[in-house]
Design a protein around this motif. Sequence first.
Motif, PDB file in Angstrom:
ATOM      1  N   ALA A 114       0.834  -1.205   0.000  1.00  0.00           N
ATOM      2  CA  ALA A 114       0.000   0.000   0.000  1.00  0.00           C
ATOM      3  C   ALA A 114       0.862   1.245   0.000  1.00  0.00           C
ATOM      4  CB  ALA A 114      -0.929  -0.011   1.215  1.00  0.00           C
ATOM      5  N   ILE A 115       0.239   2.334  -0.431  1.00  0.00           N
ATOM      6  CA  ILE A 115       0.942   3.614  -0.499  1.00  0.00           C
ATOM      7  C   ILE A 115      -0.073   4.716  -0.213  1.00  0.00           C
ATOM      8  CG2 ILE A 115       0.569   3.893  -2.992  1.00  0.00           C
ATOM      9  CD1 ILE A 115       3.510   4.963  -3.113  1.00  0.00           C
ATOM     10  N   ALA A 116       0.364   5.778   0.446  1.00  0.00           N
ATOM     11  CA  ALA A 116      -0.549   6.868   0.803  1.00  0.00           C
ATOM     12  C   ALA A 116       0.214   8.183   0.869  1.00  0.00           C
ATOM     13  CB  ALA A 116      -1.229   6.582   2.139  1.00  0.00           C
ATOM     14  N   VAL A 117      -0.521   9.275   0.694  1.00  0.00           N
ATOM     15  CA  VAL A 117       0.060  10.617   0.783  1.00  0.00           C
ATOM     16  C   VAL A 117      -0.769  11.436   1.763  1.00  0.00           C
ATOM     17  CG1 VAL A 117       0.476  12.784  -0.443  1.00  0.00           C
ATOM     18  CG2 VAL A 117       1.039  10.605  -1.542  1.00  0.00           C
ATOM     19  N   HIS A 118      -0.076  12.140   2.663  1.00  0.00           N
ATOM     20  CA  HIS A 118      -0.747  13.083   3.549  1.00  0.00           C
ATOM     21  C   HIS A 118       0.106  14.334   3.636  1.00  0.00           C
ATOM     22  CE1 HIS A 118      -1.754  14.887   7.540  1.00  0.00           C
ATOM     23  NE2 HIS A 118      -2.962  14.739   7.026  1.00  0.00           N
ATOM     24  N   GLN A 119      -0.477  15.436   3.178  1.00  0.00           N
ATOM     25  CA  GLN A 119       0.236  16.714   3.116  1.00  0.00           C
ATOM     26  C   GLN A 119       1.552  16.541   2.365  1.00  0.00           C
ATOM     27  OE1 GLN A 119       0.306  18.257   7.166  1.00  0.00           O
ATOM     28  NE2 GLN A 119      -1.900  18.526   7.201  1.00  0.00           N
ATOM     29  N   ASP A 120       2.706  16.764   3.027  1.00  0.00           N
ATOM     30  CA  ASP A 120       3.984  16.688   2.324  1.00  0.00           C
ATOM     31  C   ASP A 120       4.714  15.384   2.611  1.00  0.00           C
ATOM     32  OD1 ASP A 120       4.611  17.127   4.954  1.00  0.00           O
ATOM     33  OD2 ASP A 120       6.083  18.715   4.581  1.00  0.00           O
ATOM     34  N   ARG A 121       3.970  14.347   2.978  1.00  0.00           N
ATOM     35  CA  ARG A 121       4.597  13.086   3.351  1.00  0.00           C
ATOM     36  C   ARG A 121       4.034  11.912   2.542  1.00  0.00           C
ATOM     37  NH1 ARG A 121       5.361  11.561   9.654  1.00  0.00           N
ATOM     38  NH2 ARG A 121       6.806  13.340   9.453  1.00  0.00           N
ATOM     39  N   LEU A 122       4.951  11.075   2.052  1.00  0.00           N
ATOM     40  CA  LEU A 122       4.592   9.862   1.323  1.00  0.00           C
ATOM     41  C   LEU A 122       4.850   8.651   2.216  1.00  0.00           C
ATOM     42  CD1 LEU A 122       3.929   8.317  -1.389  1.00  0.00           C
ATOM     43  CD2 LEU A 122       6.410   8.360  -1.821  1.00  0.00           C
ATOM     44  N   TYR A 123       3.848   7.779   2.323  1.00  0.00           N
ATOM     45  CA  TYR A 123       3.965   6.560   3.111  1.00  0.00           C
ATOM     46  C   TYR A 123       3.982   5.343   2.192  1.00  0.00           C
ATOM     47  CZ  TYR A 123       2.570   9.390   7.170  1.00  0.00           C
ATOM     48  OH  TYR A 123       2.508  10.340   8.155  1.00  0.00           O
ATOM     49  N   ILE A 124       4.879   4.401   2.465  1.00  0.00           N
ATOM     50  CA  ILE A 124       4.934   3.134   1.740  1.00  0.00           C
ATOM     51  C   ILE A 124       4.825   2.015   2.773  1.00  0.00           C
ATOM     52  CG2 ILE A 124       6.337   1.616   0.299  1.00  0.00           C
ATOM     53  CD1 ILE A 124       7.560   4.071  -0.984  1.00  0.00           C
ATOM     54  N   ALA A 125       3.768   1.220   2.655  1.00  0.00           N
ATOM     55  CA  ALA A 125       3.435   0.252   3.697  1.00  0.00           C
ATOM     56  C   ALA A 125       3.890  -1.163   3.337  1.00  0.00           C
ATOM     57  CB  ALA A 125       1.936   0.263   3.951  1.00  0.00           C
ATOM     58  N   ASP A 126       4.873  -1.650   4.079  1.00  0.00           N
ATOM     59  CA  ASP A 126       5.367  -3.018   3.947  1.00  0.00           C
ATOM     60  C   ASP A 126       4.587  -3.869   4.958  1.00  0.00           C
ATOM     61  OD1 ASP A 126       6.795  -5.323   3.612  1.00  0.00           O
ATOM     62  OD2 ASP A 126       8.683  -4.557   4.408  1.00  0.00           O
ATOM     63  N   ILE A 127       3.327  -4.196   4.594  1.00  0.00           N
ATOM     64  CA  ILE A 127       2.401  -4.798   5.556  1.00  0.00           C
ATOM     65  C   ILE A 127       1.822  -6.126   5.079  1.00  0.00           C
ATOM     66  CG2 ILE A 127       1.765  -2.605   6.636  1.00  0.00           C
ATOM     67  CD1 ILE A 127      -0.689  -2.494   4.833  1.00  0.00           C
ATOM     68  N   GLY A 128       2.262  -6.630   3.924  1.00  0.00           N
ATOM     69  CA  GLY A 128       1.765  -7.908   3.429  1.00  0.00           C
ATOM     70  C   GLY A 128       2.312  -9.063   4.268  1.00  0.00           C
ATOM     71  N   ASP A 129       1.459 -10.055   4.489  1.00  0.00           N
ATOM     72  CA  ASP A 129       1.865 -11.206   5.297  1.00  0.00           C
ATOM     73  C   ASP A 129       0.938 -12.375   4.970  1.00  0.00           C
ATOM     74  OD1 ASP A 129       3.051 -12.840   7.145  1.00  0.00           O
ATOM     75  OD2 ASP A 129       2.274 -11.796   8.915  1.00  0.00           O
ATOM     76  N   ASN A 130       1.105 -12.937   3.784  1.00  0.00           N
ATOM     77  CA  ASN A 130       0.196 -13.984   3.311  1.00  0.00           C
ATOM     78  C   ASN A 130       0.141 -15.196   4.235  1.00  0.00           C
ATOM     79  OD1 ASN A 130      -0.686 -12.695   0.925  1.00  0.00           O
ATOM     80  ND2 ASN A 130       1.232 -13.227  -0.092  1.00  0.00           N
TER      81      ASN A 130
END
Length: 322
Positions: free
Chosen positions: A93-109
């Motif tokens: 997943a990826i998200a943007v809030h204001q001036d910040r980019l988030y990249i989510a390493d959250i997969g866990d099959n």
Amino acid sequence: MGLIRASSRVGLFLLTVLMIAIIPTVAGAEDTLAFRIKDARITESSGLAVDQAGNLYWTINDSGDRGVAYGIGLDGKVQGTLNFRAQPIDVEAIAVHQDRLYIADIGDNNAQRRSVRVFYFSNPRANGLTVSYHAYDFRYPDGPHNAETLLVNDSGRLFIVTKDKEGAVYAAPRKPDRQGVNELKKVGSAPADVTDGTFLPGGERIALLTYTSIDVLDASSYKVLASSRIPSQPQAESLTMTMDQQSLLVGSEGKKSRVYSVAVPSDATPTPTPSEDPGAETDVPEDQTDSIQNQKGTMLTLGLAGFVALVAGTVVAFARKS
């Protein structure tokens, strides 16, 4: 003979009226294609995030890629990359809030990870440079979960939505600690097999994507307020707002994936009928995807042609008998 000609004219007129009535209906039912992601490097787009400041959308590949995010223009072409020196396990997943980019390493099959990680970057630029990063580590209070959705509300608080058959929403601490592992808090339920999501403008509603639908939830009670079908996709895994914040974009994994613009579901939107196996991850090859689209068009054309031929034959037969 005159009667036959007159009947033929009537038949032709009726056919013309019929075609005029059918064609706009068929065209209106077509989904709106926003763009296609044709870059050969993006084969498993697993998230979209709108970056209004940068006038682009960010996406990432599913597990297996290095530390990189791709900045996509409004035409679907890659404008550049943001690179970072890390080896993510399963970015989803990826998200943007204001001036910040988030990249989510959250997969866990396999539900084996003791903790998951969310990278973040200040003032992200798609300029091809390799940049430094910060990260938060999180763990669930009730054991590991597979997840593909990261949400950020208006105040900047992070939420993770699990992809379980009985999905749930977990909130991060309002001020996570970068030095240790932060414990998430379960705050609500979510639909099954959620693959992406976003807060809607105003922050009072959340849009969540599954393989078959978009569900809109109340951001406080997590009650489903509305739901609608999504355009046919090989494996729908991307959801974000459009640049003008008026519609949603739905994307898929796969080469040359299509990204569609769809209306935000409302109370008046029909609720989709669940499929027998909404969580089945069927990755349709690129050539088969195009073939499916072509088959749909061909079947529609053949159906209309057959109907026209049937009506025309009936008119002629009637004229002859007369």
